[in-house]
Design a protein around this motif. Structure first.
Motif, short mmCIF file in Angstrom:
data_model
loop_
_atom_site.label_atom_id
_atom_site.label_comp_id
_atom_site.label_asym_id
_atom_site.label_seq_id
_atom_site.Cartn_x
_atom_site.Cartn_y
_atom_site.Cartn_z
N ALA A 1 13.32 5.68 34.22
CA ALA A 1 14.22 6.59 34.93
C ALA A 1 15.49 6.79 34.11
O ALA A 1 16.01 5.84 33.53
CB ALA A 1 14.58 6.02 36.29
N PRO A 2 15.99 8.01 34.05
CA PRO A 2 17.25 8.21 33.32
C PRO A 2 18.41 7.60 34.09
O PRO A 2 18.42 7.62 35.32
CB PRO A 2 17.38 9.73 33.21
CG PRO A 2 16.52 10.26 34.29
CD PRO A 2 15.45 9.26 34.55
N ARG A 3 19.37 7.04 33.37
CA ARG A 3 20.56 6.49 34.02
C ARG A 3 21.30 7.60 34.77
O ARG A 3 21.78 7.39 35.87
CB ARG A 3 21.46 5.84 32.99
CG ARG A 3 22.65 5.15 33.64
CD ARG A 3 23.39 4.32 32.66
NE ARG A 3 22.65 3.06 32.51
CZ ARG A 3 22.90 2.18 31.58
NH1 ARG A 3 23.83 2.42 30.68
NH2 ARG A 3 22.23 1.06 31.51
N ARG A 4 21.41 8.76 34.14
CA ARG A 4 21.99 9.95 34.78
C ARG A 4 21.17 11.15 34.35
O ARG A 4 20.77 11.23 33.20
CB ARG A 4 23.42 10.20 34.29
CG ARG A 4 24.45 9.29 34.82
CD ARG A 4 25.83 9.74 34.30
NE ARG A 4 26.78 8.69 34.45
CZ ARG A 4 27.05 7.76 33.54
NH1 ARG A 4 26.45 7.80 32.38
NH2 ARG A 4 27.92 6.83 33.77
N GLY A 5 20.97 12.07 35.25
CA GLY A 5 20.38 13.35 34.87
C GLY A 5 21.46 14.20 34.21
O GLY A 5 22.64 13.85 34.22
N GLY A 6 21.05 15.27 33.63
CA GLY A 6 22.04 16.14 33.01
C GLY A 6 21.41 17.30 32.28
O GLY A 6 20.22 17.57 32.43
N ARG A 7 22.26 17.98 31.48
CA ARG A 7 21.80 19.18 30.77
C ARG A 7 22.25 19.15 29.31
O ARG A 7 23.31 18.63 28.98
CB ARG A 7 22.39 20.43 31.42
CG ARG A 7 22.04 20.59 32.86
CD ARG A 7 22.55 21.84 33.50
NE ARG A 7 23.88 22.23 33.05
CZ ARG A 7 24.35 23.47 33.16
NH1 ARG A 7 23.61 24.41 33.68
NH2 ARG A 7 25.56 23.75 32.75
N ILE A 8 21.43 19.77 28.49
CA ILE A 8 21.77 20.03 27.10
C ILE A 8 21.79 21.54 26.97
O ILE A 8 20.78 22.20 27.28
CB ILE A 8 20.72 19.43 26.14
CG1 ILE A 8 20.52 17.95 26.44
CG2 ILE A 8 21.12 19.67 24.69
CD1 ILE A 8 19.18 17.43 26.01
N ILE A 9 22.90 22.09 26.53
CA ILE A 9 23.02 23.54 26.39
C ILE A 9 23.00 23.87 24.90
O ILE A 9 23.80 23.35 24.13
CB ILE A 9 24.29 24.07 27.06
CG1 ILE A 9 24.26 23.72 28.55
CG2 ILE A 9 24.43 25.57 26.85
CD1 ILE A 9 25.54 23.98 29.28
N LEU A 10 22.07 24.74 24.53
CA LEU A 10 21.90 25.15 23.14
C LEU A 10 22.09 26.66 23.02
O LEU A 10 21.94 27.39 24.00
CB LEU A 10 20.49 24.79 22.65
CG LEU A 10 20.06 23.33 22.80
CD1 LEU A 10 18.55 23.22 22.71
CD2 LEU A 10 20.70 22.49 21.73
N ARG A 11 22.39 27.12 21.82
CA ARG A 11 22.44 28.56 21.51
C ARG A 11 21.55 28.79 20.29
O ARG A 11 21.66 28.08 19.30
CB ARG A 11 23.85 29.02 21.17
CG ARG A 11 24.79 29.02 22.33
CD ARG A 11 24.80 30.34 23.00
NE ARG A 11 25.69 30.25 24.16
CZ ARG A 11 25.72 31.14 25.10
NH1 ARG A 11 24.94 32.20 25.04
NH2 ARG A 11 26.52 31.00 26.13
N ASN A 12 20.69 29.80 20.37
CA ASN A 12 19.85 30.12 19.22
C ASN A 12 20.56 31.13 18.33
O ASN A 12 21.70 31.50 18.56
CB ASN A 12 18.46 30.59 19.67
CG ASN A 12 18.49 31.90 20.42
OD1 ASN A 12 19.51 32.59 20.47
ND2 ASN A 12 17.38 32.25 21.02
N GLY A 13 19.88 31.58 17.28
CA GLY A 13 20.45 32.50 16.31
C GLY A 13 20.83 33.85 16.87
O GLY A 13 21.68 34.55 16.32
N ARG A 14 20.22 34.26 17.98
CA ARG A 14 20.55 35.53 18.64
C ARG A 14 21.58 35.33 19.75
O ARG A 14 21.76 36.19 20.59
CB ARG A 14 19.27 36.16 19.19
CG ARG A 14 18.31 36.60 18.09
CD ARG A 14 17.03 37.20 18.63
NE ARG A 14 16.32 36.34 19.56
CZ ARG A 14 15.52 35.35 19.20
NH1 ARG A 14 15.34 35.06 17.94
NH2 ARG A 14 14.89 34.63 20.10
N ASN A 15 22.21 34.15 19.76
CA ASN A 15 23.25 33.78 20.73
C ASN A 15 22.71 33.74 22.16
O ASN A 15 23.46 33.93 23.11
CB ASN A 15 24.47 34.71 20.61
CG ASN A 15 25.71 34.04 21.16
OD1 ASN A 15 25.85 32.82 21.11
ND2 ASN A 15 26.61 34.84 21.68
#
Length: 162
Positions: free
Chosen positions: A127-141
């Motif tokens: 189980a993850p200690r905390r859930g969350g998000r990873i925000i990425l941007r690709n080459g087309r923004n």
């Protein structure tokens, strides 16, 4: 004189117009056959995105199988992440860096430390200690959001999530 006129009509060779037409046709065929630079970048971005998702699932499974804590620490300013396991101390398993035009914009697994790094940690039960998000941007923004569910550790990828 009649013979010389016939000889000039039967000469074998190409004219400048024929050469230009052949070069033009060949160049059009080559342009169609070669993949575009954008398609190559998209392939690299997808590969790195799937590698990140697989790394998250890997550390979750490793935590369960080896009954130890495992984590991924994200470094947005370096556009990289490291994979760790914790036996008696923290041990580095792998260092990864995005080489395509994909950029880590923000990670929110550690409150207050988003500017430096975020850490996604899985406990011995997976189980993850905390859930969350990873925000990425690709080459087309375009925005890509990877979420990790708090209780199950399920990884979801959402495209153009604003």
């Amino acid at each position: 004189m009649h013979n010389s006129v016939e000889l000039s009509k039967n000469k074998i060779g190409t004219t400048l117009i024929e050469v230009v037409l052949c070069v033009g046709i060949i160049s059009i065929i080559l342009l169609i056959a070669l993949p575009s630079r954008q398609a190559i970048l998209t392939f690299r971005e997808r590969k790195e995105l799937m590698e990140l998702k697989n790394d998250i699932n890997y550390i979750r499974n490793k935590a369960i199988c080896d009954m130890m804590r495992c984590s991924i620490k994200f470094f947005p300013q370096k556009n990289a992440y490291n994979i760790y396991k914790y036996e008696s101390s923290q041990e580095l398993i792998a260092k990864k860096q995005f080489k395509s035009s994909m950029k880590i914009e923000k990670v929110n697994f550690c409150e207050g430390l988003e500017d430096y790094y975020g850490e996604l940690m899985f406990t011995e039960t997976g189980a993850p200690r905390r859930g969350g998000r990873i925000i990425l941007r690709n080459g087309r923004n375009e925005k890509i959001v990877i979420t990790v569910e708090p209780a199950t550790g399920k990884v979801n990828i959402y495209f153009n999530e604003e």
